[in-house]
Design an enzyme around this catalytic site. Structure first.
Site, PDB file in Angstrom:
ATOM      1  CB  ALA A 276      48.166  19.638   0.141  1.00  0.00           C
TER       2      ALA A 276
ATOM      3  N   GLY B 232      43.298  20.439  -1.141  1.00  0.00           N
ATOM      4  CA  GLY B 232      43.892  20.198  -2.453  1.00  0.00           C
ATOM      5  C   GLY B 232      43.135  19.156  -3.263  1.00  0.00           C
TER       6      GLY B 232
ATOM      7  CD  GLU C 123      43.049  24.215  -3.518  1.00  0.00           C
ATOM      8  OE1 GLU C 123      43.816  23.426  -2.921  1.00  0.00           O
ATOM      9  OE2 GLU C 123      43.204  25.441  -3.510  1.00  0.00           O
TER      10      GLU C 123
ATOM     11  CD  GLU D 233      42.466  24.326   1.766  1.00  0.00           C
ATOM     12  OE1 GLU D 233      41.278  24.578   2.064  1.00  0.00           O
ATOM     13  OE2 GLU D 233      42.796  23.791   0.688  1.00  0.00           O
TER      14      GLU D 233
HETATM   15  C1  HXC Z   1      48.390  13.716   5.215  1.00  0.00           C
HETATM   16  C2  HXC Z   1      46.486  12.573   5.748  1.00  0.00           C
HETATM   17  C3  HXC Z   1      45.683  13.593   5.210  1.00  0.00           C
HETATM   18  C4  HXC Z   1      46.350  14.714   4.638  1.00  0.00           C
HETATM   19  C5  HXC Z   1      44.398  12.073   5.965  1.00  0.00           C
HETATM   20  N1  HXC Z   1      45.647  11.647   6.205  1.00  0.00           N
HETATM   21  N2  HXC Z   1      44.390  13.243   5.362  1.00  0.00           N
HETATM   22  N3  HXC Z   1      47.823  12.638   5.752  1.00  0.00           N
HETATM   23  N4  HXC Z   1      47.693  14.730   4.660  1.00  0.00           N
HETATM   24  N5  HXC Z   1      45.670  15.715   4.068  1.00  0.00           N
HETATM   25  C6  HXC Z   1      46.058  10.408   6.854  1.00  0.00           C
HETATM   26  C7  HXC Z   1      45.798  10.440   8.355  1.00  0.00           C
HETATM   27  O1  HXC Z   1      46.843  11.117   9.008  1.00  0.00           O
HETATM   28  C8  HXC Z   1      45.772   8.978   8.667  1.00  0.00           C
HETATM   29  O2  HXC Z   1      47.082   8.450   8.695  1.00  0.00           O
HETATM   30  C9  HXC Z   1      45.108   8.370   7.451  1.00  0.00           C
HETATM   31  O3  HXC Z   1      45.277   9.331   6.409  1.00  0.00           O
HETATM   32  C10 HXC Z   1      43.637   8.119   7.650  1.00  0.00           C
HETATM   33  O4  HXC Z   1      43.030   9.341   8.073  1.00  0.00           O
HETATM   34  P1  HXC Z   1      42.083   9.460   9.351  1.00  0.00           P
HETATM   35  O5  HXC Z   1      42.061  10.870   9.752  1.00  0.00           O
HETATM   36  O6  HXC Z   1      42.451   8.460  10.376  1.00  0.00           O
HETATM   37  O7  HXC Z   1      40.676   9.024   8.714  1.00  0.00           O
HETATM   38  P2  HXC Z   1      39.225   9.479   9.169  1.00  0.00           P
HETATM   39  O8  HXC Z   1      39.128   9.491  10.677  1.00  0.00           O
HETATM   40  O9  HXC Z   1      38.276   8.615   8.403  1.00  0.00           O
HETATM   41  O10 HXC Z   1      39.058  10.995   8.714  1.00  0.00           O
HETATM   42  C11 HXC Z   1      39.061  11.320   7.325  1.00  0.00           C
HETATM   43  C12 HXC Z   1      39.271  12.848   7.159  1.00  0.00           C
HETATM   44  C13 HXC Z   1      40.540  13.282   7.910  1.00  0.00           C
HETATM   45  C14 HXC Z   1      38.048  13.596   7.689  1.00  0.00           C
HETATM   46  C15 HXC Z   1      39.371  13.115   5.641  1.00  0.00           C
HETATM   47  O11 HXC Z   1      41.606  12.438   7.513  1.00  0.00           O
HETATM   48  C16 HXC Z   1      40.955  14.688   7.635  1.00  0.00           C
HETATM   49  O12 HXC Z   1      40.373  15.644   8.167  1.00  0.00           O
HETATM   50  N6  HXC Z   1      42.021  14.860   6.863  1.00  0.00           N
HETATM   51  C17 HXC Z   1      42.609  16.169   6.570  1.00  0.00           C
HETATM   52  C18 HXC Z   1      41.735  16.946   5.639  1.00  0.00           C
HETATM   53  C19 HXC Z   1      42.334  18.308   5.353  1.00  0.00           C
HETATM   54  O13 HXC Z   1      42.503  19.141   6.256  1.00  0.00           O
HETATM   55  N7  HXC Z   1      42.696  18.528   4.085  1.00  0.00           N
HETATM   56  C20 HXC Z   1      43.267  19.776   3.689  1.00  0.00           C
HETATM   57  C21 HXC Z   1      44.751  19.647   3.684  1.00  0.00           C
HETATM   58  S1  HXC Z   1      45.499  21.175   3.414  1.00  0.00           S
HETATM   59  P3  HXC Z   1      47.767   7.890  10.059  1.00  0.00           P
HETATM   60  O14 HXC Z   1      49.066   7.368   9.586  1.00  0.00           O
HETATM   61  O15 HXC Z   1      47.871   9.067  10.950  1.00  0.00           O
HETATM   62  O16 HXC Z   1      46.797   6.862  10.533  1.00  0.00           O
HETATM   63  C22 HXC Z   1      45.368  21.428   1.814  1.00  0.00           C
HETATM   64  C23 HXC Z   1      45.657  22.822   1.378  1.00  0.00           C
HETATM   65  C24 HXC Z   1      47.001  23.046   0.878  1.00  0.00           C
HETATM   66  O17 HXC Z   1      45.011  20.605   1.052  1.00  0.00           O
HETATM   67  C25 HXC Z   1      46.984  24.128  -0.113  1.00  0.00           C
HETATM   68  C26 HXC Z   1      46.337  23.737  -1.400  1.00  0.00           C
HETATM   69  C27 HXC Z   1      46.800  22.503  -2.022  1.00  0.00           C
END
Ligand code: HXC
Length: 257
Positions: A65, A108, A111, A131
C-alpha cells in the site's frame, strides 16, 4: 486505455492488467486500486474475455500500500472511509485471475496477489508482509489468506518478523503454483490464462466458485455445495457438448451456457 497507473489490454481472450507506477514500485494508492478494479470490471463484462492476468514490472509486482498516502491518516479517517475495503471488490470477479509476480510483492502487494486465484512467480519474486516494521498489521486479508495458503507457523513467522519469502520457498509452501525464469513469467501466465479461457466460461466460473467456497464453509457444507453445483452443470449445454465431444472423438464447441 485512459488509465494513469495501470495498462489494461485485451490479448485475445485474456485480459491483461499491468500495474504501471514505476517510480513508486507500483505502490498501491487509492487511485491505482480503483483503476485495477475498474479494468477488472470491464473484463468481467466483456464476454470475449475468459481469464485475467494481473502483473507488475520486473522489479516489483507491488511494494505495498502507498506508505506516503497512509502516513498521515488518522484512525477516524481510516474508519470513516473504511480504508482498504474497496480492494476486496476484486475478489467478487467470477472470471479467474492469475497474479504474475516478478520482484517485490510486499504488504498490500502480497495481499493483492493472494486475492487472485493463483500466483505464478518469477524466480526473483519476493513475498512478504512487512507491516509490523511500520507499526501496523496487514489490512487487506494478509492475516487471513496467508495462513490458509501456507499454514499457521509460516504465516506467523512472516507476519510477526516481517521476513520475506523467496519464490522457491513460496512454491514449496504452496503460496505459488509455479516458478519460472523472470523473462518467461508473462508467457507462462498467458499460457495458463489462455488454457482457462479456452473452456466454457460457465463451467470455469462454477469451478472457481466451488473452490473459493472452501474458504467460507465447513467441509460438509462445502462438499454439499460442490455437489449441487456439479449437478447444475448437467443443466448446461456445455456439459452435454463436452461429454458428447469426448464420445464422438472431436473437439467441443463451448457456448458458455
Ligand atoms: C510508497 C513506496 C513504497 C510504498 C517503495 N516506494 N515502496 N512509496 N509506498 N509501499 C517508493 C520509495 O519511497 C521510492 O520513492 C521508490 O518507491 C523506490 O523505492 P526504494 O526504496 O528507493 O527502492 P529499493 O531501495 O530498491 O527498495 C525496494 C523495497 C523498498 C525493499 C521494496 O522500497 C521498501 O521496503 N518498500 C516498502 C515496502 C513495505 O513496507 N510495504 C508494505 C507497505 S504497508 P522515492 O520517491 O522516495 O525515491 C502495507 C500494508 C497496508 O502494504 C495494509 C494492507 C494493504
Amino acid at each position: 486505455n485512459t488509465y494513469q497507473y495501470i495498462i489494461a489490454e485485451k490479448k485475445g481472450r485474456v485480459g491483461l492488467v499491468t500495474l504501471n507506477r514505476p517510480k513508486a514500485l507500483n505502490a498501491l494508492s487509492d487511485g491505482l486500486i480503483s483503476e485495477v478494479n475498474n479494468a477488472v470490471k470491464v473484463f468481467q463484462d466483456d464476454k470475449d474475455v475468459g481469464s485475467i492476468i494481473i502483473t507488475g514490472s520486473e522489479k516489483a509486482f507491488a511494494a505495498g500500500a502507498d506508505i506516503k498516502e497512509m502516513e498521515k491518516v488518522t484512525y477516524s479517517d481510516a474508519y470513516n472511509k473504511d480504508l482498504l475495503a474497496q480492494w476486496h471488490d476484486l475478489t467478487k470477479t467470477r472470471k479467474p485471475i492469475i497474479a504474475a509476480v516478478n520482484g517485490y510483492a510486499l504488504g498490500g502487494g502480497c495481499e493483492l496477489a493472494m486475492m487472485c486465484d493463483m500466483i505464478i512467480a518469477g524466480e526473483k519474486a519476493v513475498f512478504g508482509q512487512p507491516e509490523i516494521k511500520l507499526g501496523t498489521i496487514p489490512g487487506c486479508g494478509g492475516t487471513q489468506r496467508l495462513i490458509r495458503a501456507i499454514g499457521k507457523s509460516k504465516a506467523m513467522e512472516m507476519i510477526l518478523t516481517g521476513n520475506n519469502m523467496n519464490a522457491h520457498d513460496a512454491e514449496k509452501a504452496g503460496l505459488v503454483c509455479k516458478v519460472v525464469p523472470p523473462e518467461e513469467l508473462l508467457s507462462e501466465a498467458t499460457k495458463i490464462a489462455e488454457k482457462i479461457a479456452s473452456y466454457s466460461q460457465l463451467t470455469v466460473a462454477m469451478a472457481k466458485e466451488a473452490v473459493n467456497s472452501s474458504y467460507e464453509l465447513t467441509l460438509q457444507e462445502g462438499i454439499r455445495f460442490e455437489r449441487r453445483l456439479f449437478h447444475s452443470t448437467f443443466a448446461s449445454h456445455d456439459q452435454k457438448e463436452g461429454m458428447n465431444a469426448f464420445v464422438e472423438k472431436r473437439n467441443p464447441t463451448w457456448h458458455n451456457k
